[in-house]
Design an enzyme around this catalytic site. Structure first.
Site, mmCIF file in Angstrom:
data_model
loop_
_atom_site.group_PDB
_atom_site.id
_atom_site.type_symbol
_atom_site.label_atom_id
_atom_site.label_comp_id
_atom_site.label_asym_id
_atom_site.label_seq_id
_atom_site.Cartn_x
_atom_site.Cartn_y
_atom_site.Cartn_z
ATOM 1 N N GLY A 1 5.554 8.482 -8.806
ATOM 2 C CA GLY A 1 6.981 8.715 -8.652
ATOM 3 C C GLY A 1 7.501 9.848 -9.511
ATOM 4 C CD GLU B 1 -0.205 3.274 -1.212
ATOM 5 O OE1 GLU B 1 -0.273 2.755 -2.345
ATOM 6 O OE2 GLU B 1 -1.160 3.309 -0.401
ATOM 7 C CG LEU B 2 6.010 7.964 -3.424
ATOM 8 C CD1 LEU B 2 6.297 9.323 -2.803
ATOM 9 C CD2 LEU B 2 7.265 7.390 -4.084
ATOM 10 C CG ASP B 3 3.314 9.945 -5.651
ATOM 11 O OD1 ASP B 3 3.324 11.010 -5.008
ATOM 12 O OD2 ASP B 3 4.212 9.627 -6.457
ATOM 13 N N GLY B 4 0.046 7.685 -2.737
ATOM 14 C CA GLY B 4 -1.086 6.763 -2.584
ATOM 15 C C GLY B 4 -2.166 7.243 -1.648
#
Length: 284
Positions: free
Chosen positions: A201, A226-229
């Site tokens: 984040g 998926e955020l930053d995933g």
């Protein structure tokens, strides 16, 4: 002068004889193999292979190599992809106001370190237009907010289609791409200013400083919903100390961001990255 090569990636169910089947097919067509890298994921029951051979002297015309190689992968019960080392994919770079990653990528492209073309730079701010112009890239300013996001992403998709873009790179774009955008887009690579999965984040350097970490880093990864995933391609780190403040961490972090992104992009362009089951195998 380096001779062009064909690079085949295959992922298929593991079984005996796969190396022989793949290398034997290249040999049967008179190919001279330059590199052969294989990996078996026993837990997943999968076999991964990257074969690179010289195009000159190969028994199939260049335009027939791809269909024949993909048919071979299908006969093995898997999937394949093929590219040529002398190809220069068309890459769009998305940026915000920060210029350090954009400068680095454009310079490396001009210097021949990255085998790609950059016909398009897209930004939600106008600041970097002169920089893109210096390197001959078309610059498109598309301001974005919550109300305009859908329209802006539609305009971005149209640009990618118009310019036949093969890859998108988020070089400090600082915007989250919607699932709808990702669904119809080419592969997307992002640089995140943290050694993921730590400090996902916003403001990771601030949070790292508050925790008193002694090592910071940056992570280049494929973008997923998926955020930053997304699957990680490359990471770079640098040491910090108690004498460093947040600005020092940010300054040092920019070096790791440039390095990780350039390395990841080169690996991708050279066909050294294979994605499977939400992770990557990187053949160096």
């Amino acid at each position: 002068m380096t001779l062009p090569t064909a690079i085949l990636q295959v992922i298929c169910p593991d079984r005996p004889g796969l190396v022989s089947s793949l290398s034997g097919w290249v040999a049967a067509n008179g190919g001279n193999i330059r590199h052969a890298d294989h990996h078996t994921d026993a837990g997943a029951g999968l076999f991964l292979s990257r074969l690179e051979w010289e195009v000159e002297g190969f028994g199939l015309p260049r335009e027939a190599i791809g269909p024949a190689a993909l048919a071979l992968a299908e006969r093995l019960g898997g999937e394949g992809s093929l590219r040529f080392s002398d190809g220069h994919p068309r890459v769009a770079i998305f940026v915000g106001r920060q210029d350090h990653c954009l400068v680095d990528l454009l310079w490396r492209t001009r210097a021949g370190e990255l085998p790609m073309q950059v016909p398009l730079v897209v930004s939600n701010h106008p600041d970097l237009q002169p920089l893109a112009a210096d390197f001959g890239a078309r610059f498109v300013h598309l301001p974005i907010n919550a109300a305009s996001r859908e329209q802006v992403e539609q305009a971005q998709r149209e640009l990618l289609s118009e310019l036949e873009i093969d890859l998108v790179v988020l070089a400090k774009y600082m915007q989250v791409l919607s699932p709808a955008f990702l669904l119809g887009a080419p592969p997307v690579i992002n640089i995140h200013h943290s050694f993921l999965p730590a400090f996902q984040g916003a403001q990771p350097y601030h949070r790292a400083w508050e925790r008193g970490v002694k090592l910071i880093g940056a992570t280049a990864h494929y973008v997923t919903e998926e955020l930053d995933g997304g699957p990680i391609i490359e990471q770079a780190t640098i040491t910090v100390s108690h004498r460093d403040d947040v600005d020092d961490l940010i300054r040092k972090g920019r070096d790791t961001e440039r390095l990780a992104l350039a390395r990841a992009l080169r690996l991708h362009l050279r066909g050294q990255v294979m994605v499977y089951r939400g992770r990557t195998a990187v053949f160096s």
